[in-house]
Write a protein that holds these residues in place. Structure first.
Motif, PDB file in Angstrom:
ATOM      1  N   ASN A 172      36.879  36.614  52.661  1.00  0.00           N
ATOM      2  CA  ASN A 172      37.844  36.265  51.604  1.00  0.00           C
ATOM      3  C   ASN A 172      39.294  36.445  52.026  1.00  0.00           C
ATOM      4  O   ASN A 172      40.180  35.827  51.456  1.00  0.00           O
ATOM      5  CB  ASN A 172      37.546  37.058  50.321  1.00  0.00           C
ATOM      6  CG  ASN A 172      37.665  38.547  50.521  1.00  0.00           C
ATOM      7  OD1 ASN A 172      37.625  39.042  51.647  1.00  0.00           O
ATOM      8  ND2 ASN A 172      37.809  39.279  49.441  1.00  0.00           N
ATOM      9  N   PHE A 173      39.535  37.310  52.977  1.00  0.00           N
ATOM     10  CA  PHE A 173      40.861  37.406  53.605  1.00  0.00           C
ATOM     11  C   PHE A 173      40.644  37.278  55.106  1.00  0.00           C
ATOM     12  O   PHE A 173      40.695  38.256  55.847  1.00  0.00           O
ATOM     13  CB  PHE A 173      41.562  38.719  53.229  1.00  0.00           C
ATOM     14  CG  PHE A 173      42.140  38.684  51.840  1.00  0.00           C
ATOM     15  CD1 PHE A 173      43.447  38.257  51.636  1.00  0.00           C
ATOM     16  CD2 PHE A 173      41.373  39.023  50.743  1.00  0.00           C
ATOM     17  CE1 PHE A 173      43.974  38.178  50.354  1.00  0.00           C
ATOM     18  CE2 PHE A 173      41.898  38.946  49.458  1.00  0.00           C
ATOM     19  CZ  PHE A 173      43.203  38.524  49.265  1.00  0.00           C
ATOM     20  N   ARG A 306      37.926  38.284  45.312  1.00  0.00           N
ATOM     21  CA  ARG A 306      38.654  39.408  45.917  1.00  0.00           C
ATOM     22  C   ARG A 306      37.892  40.673  45.573  1.00  0.00           C
ATOM     23  O   ARG A 306      37.310  40.771  44.474  1.00  0.00           O
ATOM     24  CB  ARG A 306      40.055  39.541  45.331  1.00  0.00           C
ATOM     25  CG  ARG A 306      40.991  38.448  45.720  1.00  0.00           C
ATOM     26  CD  ARG A 306      42.419  38.865  45.431  1.00  0.00           C
ATOM     27  NE  ARG A 306      43.302  37.710  45.503  1.00  0.00           N
ATOM     28  CZ  ARG A 306      44.612  37.793  45.758  1.00  0.00           C
ATOM     29  NH1 ARG A 306      45.186  38.971  45.946  1.00  0.00           N
ATOM     30  NH2 ARG A 306      45.362  36.718  45.801  1.00  0.00           N
ATOM     31  N   CYS A 307      37.948  41.639  46.458  1.00  0.00           N
ATOM     32  CA  CYS A 307      37.324  42.913  46.111  1.00  0.00           C
ATOM     33  C   CYS A 307      38.069  43.557  44.953  1.00  0.00           C
ATOM     34  O   CYS A 307      37.548  44.423  44.267  1.00  0.00           O
ATOM     35  CB  CYS A 307      37.264  43.839  47.318  1.00  0.00           C
ATOM     36  SG  CYS A 307      38.861  44.130  48.050  1.00  0.00           S
ATOM     37  N   THR A 308      39.304  43.084  44.711  1.00  0.00           N
ATOM     38  CA  THR A 308      40.105  43.609  43.606  1.00  0.00           C
ATOM     39  C   THR A 308      40.029  42.746  42.347  1.00  0.00           C
ATOM     40  O   THR A 308      40.726  43.025  41.374  1.00  0.00           O
ATOM     41  CB  THR A 308      41.580  43.701  44.047  1.00  0.00           C
ATOM     42  OG1 THR A 308      41.936  42.442  44.624  1.00  0.00           O
ATOM     43  CG2 THR A 308      41.817  44.814  45.036  1.00  0.00           C
ATOM     44  N   GLY A 467      45.950  41.701  43.774  1.00  0.00           N
ATOM     45  CA  GLY A 467      47.297  41.373  44.220  1.00  0.00           C
ATOM     46  C   GLY A 467      48.044  42.610  44.671  1.00  0.00           C
ATOM     47  O   GLY A 467      49.037  43.004  44.060  1.00  0.00           O
ATOM     48  N   ALA A 468      47.557  43.195  45.748  1.00  0.00           N
ATOM     49  CA  ALA A 468      48.165  44.436  46.241  1.00  0.00           C
ATOM     50  C   ALA A 468      49.322  44.117  47.184  1.00  0.00           C
ATOM     51  O   ALA A 468      49.333  43.085  47.847  1.00  0.00           O
ATOM     52  CB  ALA A 468      47.113  45.254  46.961  1.00  0.00           C
TER      53      ALA A 468
END
Ligand code: UN1
Length: 518
Positions: A172-173, A306-308, A467-468
């Motif tokens: 994902n990233f 996202r993991c977030t 969105g870190a």
């Protein structure tokens, strides 16, 4: 930001400028810019956006992994002696090259992984920012001096390069996870062996080539950055190899558990960025103009991959209907489509099989008593990997709400009582990565960020879970993992801490008054 890549990126004919050829076979293993012999069969990287083949990868086997790891070990012997600020210049140059290639690399990320183009470019921005940040602290890497209890003694601690490290990154990233680890590690004097997810080998090859070219430009050892992409055995080889001194793994809790066991079995350091089951609390004191867009981006941005990403929205019962209606309304305005299309909010899921998992999860939620408020279907007119994001009205006792589903499925869960009750629901899962609260009430805010508040690695107030920023430490608690990437003092993770005591007294002295006379 435009959703259109510039003309250097020829969509469909695909000249991303960064990968060797589309018709040819891209070697999966590299030491700097030097491709290694692979030959373990071919991997075709296919875009989930439209099913087009993006390129072929020659998969590395055991021999290529061995060569990459040995090259990283050899390079470490030299790289650790290069002054850290000079290593910082190399990293800064990688940042400059990424600036030049931001459009092309962002487009490749979007095509290979499926995130919308502004997110593809945003991912490269995150890499650039990381390079700037790491170049800056290359002049720090500081230790402390402490007062010794012995006369004529000085104590200090210092940080030394650790060794070759392994970065096992998620789909994902596909580029940024490498940068978050590798740029910090490189400044610290470590060398890096990278194993990307098998869905995204071409992005990794493109990034590897940029980094390798910079090493060449600075006449630095080619093995500072090595890559083993697409090989089934590469992950295990890195995790089990005693030359690798730290494993940074981003991926599922399940796989992370295996990595943690193997790594700790040989006393290898780990950074584990695993699954989240992230909640956002919405209290009656929230501002809907802030909360609703943030909740929608949290749940649907990056197609929920996202993991977030926000998986649970814990809403006070008195405003449950209002929030549910506002979210369903907002979902009605969302557009799915090809990542390059103008005005599209989200792209495909990474694989067709993930869409099956997604639909099964929606079915399961309904089976456990949830009410599907919208979405949940496939969007076959767009392609086999597209789905409509789902909102399910659920209750906290439904077992499905305890598990992370990697897709755009969000549970709306009512809470009764006060903010402490909402926090109890939020913390009542095995994961602990990101959390958020939406409220204008100071008492609720402070409770949420207090010692009895959120138990997650990330606690956001009036912003979503995803969105870190790279300036702050990133990582989770509980089953979400261990350790932190990025942020102040994040570099210490990649270094060996050493206590040094110097006796300049000309006498022998033991601590704690111990007498030992010969
Ligand atoms: C973010 O939400 O901005 O794999 C970062 C992930 C995380 C990064 C998320 N390691 O999704």
């Amino acid at each position: 930001m435009s959703n259109q890549p510039n003309e250097r990126v020829r969509y469909q004919g695909v000249d991303y400028s960064l990968i060797d050829s589309v018709s040819g076979l891209n070697p999966g293993a590299w030491v700097g810019v030097r491709p290694l012999a692979c030959g373990e069969g071919e991997l075709v990287s296919t875009s989930p956006a439209d099913g087009l083949s993006l390129g072929r990868v020659d998969r590395p086997g055991e021999a290529a992994c061995e060569e990459a790891i040995q090259a990283a070990a050899n390079a470490f012997a030299i790289w650790r002696t290069v002054p850290a600020p000079v290593r910082g210049r190399v990293v800064r140059r990688i940042g400059e090259r990424l600036r030049e290639e931001q459009d092309a690399l962002g487009a490749l990320i979007s095509l290979e992984m499926g995130k919308i183009y502004s997110e593809g470019k945003g991912e490269v921005q995150s890499m650039i920012d990381t390079c700037d940040y790491a170049a800056g602290f290359s002049r720090d890497l500081f230790g402390l001096t402490m007062a010794s209890e012995r006369p004529g003694h000085r104590m200090m601690e210092q940080y030394q390069p650790l060794g070759p490290i392994g970065v096992i990154s998620s789909f994902n990233f596909p580029a940024a996870v490498w940068a978050w680890n590798a740029m910090f590690a490189a400044v610290c004097g470590d060398t890096v062996v990278w194993k990307p997810a098998s869905a995204v080998p071409l992005t990794a090859i493109a990034v590897q080539r940029i980094a390798g070219e910079v090493l060449q430009e600075f006449d630095m050892p080619e093995g500072v950055f090595t890559l083993v992409a697409g090989g089934p055995a590469a992950g295990d080889a890195i995790v089990e190899d005693p030359r690798i001194r730290l494993i940074s793994f981003t991926g599922s809790t399940n796989v992370g558990h295996g990595v943690a066991k193997k790594a700790s079995g040989r006393f290898c350091r780990t950074v584990l960025e695993l699954g989240g089951n992230n909640a956002a609390i919405v209290t009656p004191a929230m501002d809907p103009a802030v909360a609703i867009p943030a909740l929608v981006f949290g749940a649907v941005g990056t197609t929920g991959q996202r993991c977030t990403s926000t998986r649970r929205v814990i809403v006070h019962e008195s405003i449950f209907e209002r929030v549910a209606d506002a979210m369903v309304d907002a979902y009605g305005k969302l557009r799915a489509g090809h990542p390059f299309e103008q005005g599209v909010h989200y792209g495909p899921l990474v694989y067709e099989s993930v869409c099956d998992d997604y639909q099964a999860a929606v079915q399961r939620a309904v089976g456990e008593g949830g009410k599907l408020l919208c979405g949940g279907d496939r969007l076959p007119e767009l392609g086999p990997c597209y789905v409509a994001p789902a909102i399910v009205a659920a209750t906290a006792d439904m077992p499905c709400t305890q598990e992370e589903l990697f897709g755009p499925l969000v549970y709306l869960i009512p809470y009764k009582g006060n903010v402490e009750d909402a926090i109890a629901l939020q913390n009542g899962v095995r994961q602990g990565l990101a959390s958020a609260i939406f409220t204008e009430d100071l008492r609720e805010v402070e409770t949420f960020v207090s010692a009895v508040g959120s138990d997650c690695g990330i606690a956001n107030v009036n912003l979503g879970t995803a969105g870190a920023e790279i300036g702050a430490a990133f990582g989770g608690e509980k089953e979400s993992g261990f350790g932190r990437e990025l942020g102040p003092e994040g570099w210490k993770t990649y270094m060996r801490r050493q206590t040094v005591t110097v006796n300049y007294s000309g006498k022998v002295a033991m601590p704690q008054g111990v007498q030992f006379k010969l």
